[in-house]
Structure formats: C-alpha cells, structure tokens
Design a protein around this motif. Structure first.
Motif, PDB file in Angstrom:
ATOM      1  N   PRO A   1      37.539   5.032  48.072  1.00 15.88           N
ATOM      2  CA  PRO A   1      37.594   4.527  49.446  1.00 15.88           C
ATOM      3  C   PRO A   1      36.249   4.053  49.968  1.00 15.88           C
ATOM      4  CG  PRO A   1      37.983   6.899  49.398  1.00 15.88           C
ATOM      5  CD  PRO A   1      38.002   6.430  47.988  1.00 15.88           C
ATOM      6  N   ARG A   2      35.157   4.610  49.449  1.00 12.53           N
ATOM      7  CA  ARG A   2      33.834   4.128  49.859  1.00 12.53           C
ATOM      8  C   ARG A   2      33.640   2.688  49.396  1.00 12.53           C
ATOM      9  NH1 ARG A   2      29.314   7.420  47.633  1.00 12.53           N
ATOM     10  NH2 ARG A   2      28.076   6.390  49.225  1.00 12.53           N
ATOM     11  N   ILE A   3      34.099   2.362  48.189  1.00  9.35           N
ATOM     12  CA  ILE A   3      33.981   1.003  47.670  1.00  9.35           C
ATOM     13  C   ILE A   3      34.858   0.050  48.484  1.00  9.35           C
ATOM     14  CG2 ILE A   3      34.536  -0.485  45.702  1.00  9.35           C
ATOM     15  CD1 ILE A   3      33.730   1.879  43.891  1.00  9.35           C
ATOM     16  N   VAL A   4      36.098   0.464  48.741  1.00  5.96           N
ATOM     17  CA  VAL A   4      37.063  -0.411  49.410  1.00  5.96           C
ATOM     18  C   VAL A   4      36.751  -0.552  50.898  1.00  5.96           C
ATOM     19  CG1 VAL A   4      39.500  -0.715  50.026  1.00  5.96           C
ATOM     20  CG2 VAL A   4      38.881   0.075  47.729  1.00  5.96           C
ATOM     21  N   LEU A   5      36.515   0.580  51.560  1.00  6.37           N
ATOM     22  CA  LEU A   5      36.409   0.607  53.020  1.00  6.37           C
ATOM     23  C   LEU A   5      34.983   0.656  53.537  1.00  6.37           C
ATOM     24  CD1 LEU A   5      39.224   3.245  53.643  1.00  6.37           C
ATOM     25  CD2 LEU A   5      39.439   0.745  53.791  1.00  6.37           C
ATOM     26  N   GLY A   6      34.041   1.005  52.663  1.00 10.51           N
ATOM     27  CA  GLY A   6      32.666   1.226  53.108  1.00 10.51           C
ATOM     28  C   GLY A   6      32.481   2.655  53.576  1.00 10.51           C
ATOM     29  N   ASP A   7      31.235   3.081  53.663  1.00 10.76           N
ATOM     30  CA  ASP A   7      30.964   4.461  54.032  1.00 10.76           C
ATOM     31  C   ASP A   7      29.521   4.564  54.508  1.00 10.76           C
ATOM     32  OD1 ASP A   7      32.179   7.423  53.492  1.00 10.76           O
ATOM     33  OD2 ASP A   7      30.010   7.404  53.223  1.00 10.76           O
ATOM     34  N   PRO A   8      29.281   5.278  55.609  1.00  8.38           N
ATOM     35  CA  PRO A   8      27.916   5.400  56.124  1.00  8.38           C
ATOM     36  C   PRO A   8      27.080   6.442  55.409  1.00  8.38           C
ATOM     37  CG  PRO A   8      29.427   6.574  57.538  1.00  8.38           C
ATOM     38  CD  PRO A   8      30.270   5.899  56.494  1.00  8.38           C
ATOM     39  N   GLY A   9      27.601   6.999  54.324  1.00 12.46           N
ATOM     40  CA  GLY A   9      26.947   8.116  53.650  1.00 12.46           C
ATOM     41  C   GLY A   9      27.702   9.389  53.952  1.00 12.46           C
ATOM     42  N   GLY A  10      27.702  10.331  53.022  1.00 14.58           N
ATOM     43  CA  GLY A  10      28.390  11.604  53.240  1.00 14.58           C
ATOM     44  C   GLY A  10      29.822  11.620  52.776  1.00 14.58           C
ATOM     45  N   GLY A  11      30.287  10.555  52.100  1.00 13.74           N
ATOM     46  CA  GLY A  11      31.674  10.514  51.652  1.00 13.74           C
ATOM     47  C   GLY A  11      31.889  11.001  50.253  1.00 13.74           C
ATOM     48  N   GLY A  12      30.882  11.512  49.612  1.00 13.42           N
ATOM     49  CA  GLY A  12      31.049  11.958  48.242  1.00 13.42           C
ATOM     50  C   GLY A  12      29.774  12.589  47.736  1.00 13.42           C
ATOM     51  N   PRO A  13      29.693  12.803  46.416  1.00 11.83           N
ATOM     52  CA  PRO A  13      28.523  13.489  45.866  1.00 11.83           C
ATOM     53  C   PRO A  13      27.217  12.741  46.102  1.00 11.83           C
ATOM     54  CG  PRO A  13      30.320  13.428  44.274  1.00 11.83           C
ATOM     55  CD  PRO A  13      30.707  12.537  45.416  1.00 11.83           C
ATOM     56  N   ARG A  14      27.267  11.425  46.194  1.00 14.49           N
ATOM     57  CA  ARG A  14      26.051  10.642  46.447  1.00 14.49           C
ATOM     58  C   ARG A  14      26.093  10.127  47.886  1.00 14.49           C
ATOM     59  NH1 ARG A  14      23.726   9.821  41.468  1.00 14.49           N
ATOM     60  NH2 ARG A  14      25.092  10.276  39.726  1.00 14.49           N
ATOM     61  N   GLN A  15      24.936   9.969  48.476  1.00 20.08           N
ATOM     62  CA  GLN A  15      24.870   9.753  49.921  1.00 20.08           C
ATOM     63  C   GLN A  15      24.440   8.343  50.329  1.00 20.08           C
ATOM     64  OE1 GLN A  15      25.960  12.341  51.907  1.00 20.08           O
ATOM     65  NE2 GLN A  15      26.524  13.125  49.906  1.00 20.08           N
ATOM     66  N   SER A  16      24.512   7.382  49.434  1.00 19.90           N
ATOM     67  CA  SER A  16      24.067   6.034  49.776  1.00 19.90           C
ATOM     68  C   SER A  16      25.047   5.363  50.734  1.00 19.90           C
ATOM     69  CB  SER A  16      23.945   5.190  48.501  1.00 19.90           C
ATOM     70  OG  SER A  16      25.180   5.123  47.826  1.00 19.90           O
ATOM     71  N   VAL A  17      24.513   4.452  51.550  1.00 23.30           N
ATOM     72  CA  VAL A  17      25.339   3.678  52.471  1.00 23.30           C
ATOM     73  C   VAL A  17      26.015   2.546  51.692  1.00 23.30           C
ATOM     74  CG1 VAL A  17      25.320   2.205  54.512  1.00 23.30           C
ATOM     75  CG2 VAL A  17      23.841   4.232  54.407  1.00 23.30           C
ATOM     76  N   ARG A  18      27.283   2.305  51.979  1.00 25.67           N
ATOM     77  CA  ARG A  18      28.018   1.252  51.270  1.00 25.67           C
ATOM     78  C   ARG A  18      28.786   0.405  52.276  1.00 25.67           C
ATOM     79  NH1 ARG A  18      29.694   0.574  46.109  1.00 25.67           N
ATOM     80  NH2 ARG A  18      29.189   2.702  45.485  1.00 25.67           N
ATOM     81  N   GLU A  19      28.689  -0.917  52.120  1.00 30.74           N
ATOM     82  CA  GLU A  19      29.460  -1.842  52.944  1.00 30.74           C
ATOM     83  C   GLU A  19      30.863  -2.006  52.348  1.00 30.74           C
ATOM     84  OE1 GLU A  19      28.465  -3.139  55.816  1.00 30.74           O
ATOM     85  OE2 GLU A  19      26.611  -1.991  55.577  1.00 30.74           O
ATOM     86  N   PRO A  20      31.871  -2.334  53.182  1.00 30.10           N
ATOM     87  CA  PRO A  20      33.229  -2.523  52.653  1.00 30.10           C
ATOM     88  C   PRO A  20      33.264  -3.625  51.597  1.00 30.10           C
ATOM     89  CG  PRO A  20      33.260  -2.410  55.056  1.00 30.10           C
ATOM     90  CD  PRO A  20      31.814  -2.495  54.649  1.00 30.10           C
ATOM     91  N   GLY A  21      33.975  -3.351  50.498  1.00 36.18           N
ATOM     92  CA  GLY A  21      34.081  -4.331  49.421  1.00 36.18           C
ATOM     93  C   GLY A  21      35.493  -4.792  49.154  1.00 36.18           C
ATOM     94  N   GLY A  22      36.478  -4.037  49.686  1.00 38.94           N
ATOM     95  CA  GLY A  22      37.868  -4.398  49.478  1.00 38.94           C
ATOM     96  C   GLY A  22      38.353  -4.094  48.070  1.00 38.94           C
ATOM     97  N   ASP A  23      39.613  -4.479  47.812  1.00 35.12           N
ATOM     98  CA  ASP A  23      40.233  -4.197  46.522  1.00 35.12           C
ATOM     99  C   ASP A  23      39.524  -4.895  45.375  1.00 35.12           C
ATOM    100  OD1 ASP A  23      42.100  -2.555  47.672  1.00 35.12           O
ATOM    101  OD2 ASP A  23      43.699  -4.047  47.722  1.00 35.12           O
ATOM    102  N   ALA A  24      38.962  -6.068  45.617  1.00 37.70           N
ATOM    103  CA  ALA A  24      38.282  -6.800  44.553  1.00 37.70           C
ATOM    104  C   ALA A  24      37.077  -6.018  44.033  1.00 37.70           C
ATOM    105  CB  ALA A  24      37.845  -8.175  45.048  1.00 37.70           C
ATOM    106  N   ALA A  25      36.350  -5.375  44.938  1.00 31.87           N
ATOM    107  CA  ALA A  25      35.192  -4.577  44.523  1.00 31.87           C
ATOM    108  C   ALA A  25      35.634  -3.366  43.711  1.00 31.87           C
ATOM    109  CB  ALA A  25      34.395  -4.140  45.752  1.00 31.87           C
TER     110      ALA A  25
END
Length: 290
Positions: free
Chosen positions: A82-106
């Motif tokens: 979900p971090r890859i698809v929807l993006g995440d401000p950090g804190g969504g999993g074992p690693r804490q990097s910020v991720r922008e939404p990428g959608g299903d293609a990502a």
C-alpha cells in the motif's frame, strides 16, 4: 551503553546445529561476518535473510551470494504494497522513508523485480509476504491482497518456498492461500495464531516458525499453539532485530540468541533439546530446499 541497550551475552551453545529461519541482518548492528561468527559459535550454522522491500531484497540476494551460511528470501512486505500504491509519509512498515503514490503500475514494476530476484539460485524463498492489518488501514487492504496473490504466483512458478507474514489477518491469509493454492512449501513466519489455527496449518502441511515472543509471559496462547504443532512442521527464528526472547526482551536481537528460544520451545513440547534441534534443522532444510 546502558545495560538495557547492550547486546545480550552469548548463550550456551547448542549441541545440534540449527538454522535461524528468518532474520534481518541489514537492520542489525555490526557486519554480516560478525553476526555469522557469533551465531556459529553457539550452534546456529545457517540463517535465512529476508527482504522487506526492493532494496532489502536486493541486499538479501547479494549477501546470500557472498556467504554460504546465508540463504535469501525476497519480497515486498505486506505494509510495503500500500505504500507503493497509495504513498506513505513514513511509519507504514519496517523502513521509514517517505513515498509518493505510485498506483498499480508502480506495484507491478516492483513485483517484476521481485520475480527476477526470485529466479536467482541463492534465493530460496519468496517472502515475507501476506497480510498485516495492524499497521495498514482498510484503504490499503486491496493493495496488500493483490501483492500477496502475486507473490504466491511467483513462488509457485519459480519453485521457491513462500514465507508468510500474518498479523491480525489469520482468516484472510488462510482464505487467500486456499483460493490461490499454496506453494508446496509454505512457512508461517513468527507464527501468531492459537492452537486451533496451528491445527489448521498442520492439516494443510504449512510450516510454523516460532520466534522469541514464545518466551513472553503473556504468550500462553502461542505456547498452546506450539504444543499442538507437529514436530515435523516446526521451525525457529529470531526475526532479529525484533522479538528478543526473555529475559532480554527490549534489547537487540540477533541470530546467536536462537538457543534461548529453542530451549523454551523444547520445554513447551516436552522434548529433549537435541531432539528438537535435530528436527528443526531438518525441517528448515526441507522447507527452504537446501
């Protein structure tokens, strides 16, 4: 360094060598060589290094290629999808990097790289994959499930073991496995179900790997599950640096602490330590195909 943050001392060595079926050396202090040396000194002769994202999976594959005592598992952790698809401000999993939404293609692009890594001979498993409803909300469930189904397909097509991460999602994990058809070798990492679920997994032939939390005071349901899990389906792991066994809970975990968990498991199952160690060693080799 305070006593509470210092690494625990080396336990008494096992007489029968075993494998740590699930560890994250890339999240631990020190070098791989140091970690393997400490583990070998106490009878932990093999480790399965598990990737949680693309960087971690690449690292696992590379490290397994460089060290005979290391086998690799590669995957996108359930919280990573979900971090890859929807993006995440950090804190969504074992690693804490910020991720922008990428959608299903990502997600498809990331899964394609996991597939390529899974083809490597020193990568013995696809995982940790599965479902995690503890950190991911309802909006991320669809991405998790799509990723999980893709990992199952990769494991089957590549002939690799499947390593399951199941947190607060027992019924749905079992449902998806049944719908997709589980790979021949499926491992529930850090088994967290009760005795009834252990029986369900045993009936399906799934391996159950127990971690340091089986030693925690409040973990009686987990010990009940271990008690009914067939000896031929039981593995041991650290999930290091997490889940350090008692009496060192809260301090850094590492593969060399496996003997503490294995001895606690032997007590629960009413088995001689050497008998359980021999079974666990054989089970791990069979589960991962080495």
């Amino acid at each position: 360094m305070s006593a509470k943050s210092a690494p625990p001392p080396l336990p008494e060595p096992l007489r029968v060598p075993v494998a740590d079926s699930h560890t994250h050396l890339d999240m631990q202090g020190g070098t791989v060589e140091e970690a393997l040396a400490r583990a070998a000194a106490v009878g932990v002769s093999t480790v399965v290094q598990v990737g949680c994202d693309l960087d971690g999976s690449r690292w696992a594959a590379r490290t397994a290629a460089e060290h005979d005592a290391v086998h690799a598992a590669v995957a996108l952790h359930p919280n990573e999808a979900p971090r890859i698809v929807l993006g995440d401000p950090g804190g969504g999993g074992p690693r804490q990097s910020v991720r922008e939404p990428g959608g299903d293609a990502a997600l498809d692009e990331a899964l394609a790289e996991i597939d390529a890594l899974a083809a490597l001979p020193h990568v013995l498993a696809v995982g940790e994959t599965g479902l995690d409803y503890y950190r991911t909300g309802a909006e991320g469930v669809a991405a998790q499930e799509r990723s999980f189904r893709a990992h199952i397909e990769i494991a089957k097509r590549r002939g690799k073991a499947l390593v399951i991460h199941d947190r607060d999602a027992h019924a749905d994990v079992l449902r998806v496995l049944a719908e997709e058809g589980a790979p021949e070798r499926t491992v529930f990492h850090c088994f967290s179900g009760d005795a009834e679920m252990a029986k369900t997994c045993a009936d399906a032939g799934y391996y159950m790997s127990f971690a340091g939390n089986v030693t925690f005071k409040n973990a009686q349901p987990l010990r009940d599950a271990l008690a009914v899990a067939p000896r031929e389906l039981v593995l041991v792991e650290t999930d290091a640096p997490f889940l350090t066994p008692a009496p060192y809970r809260g301090r850094p975990n590492a593969p060399y602490l496996i003997p503490i968990t294995l001895r606690a498991m032997a007590e629960v199952k009413g088995l001689d330590e050497d008998v359980l160690a021999a079974a666990v060693a054989a089970n791990t080799a069979e589960a991962f195909g080495y």
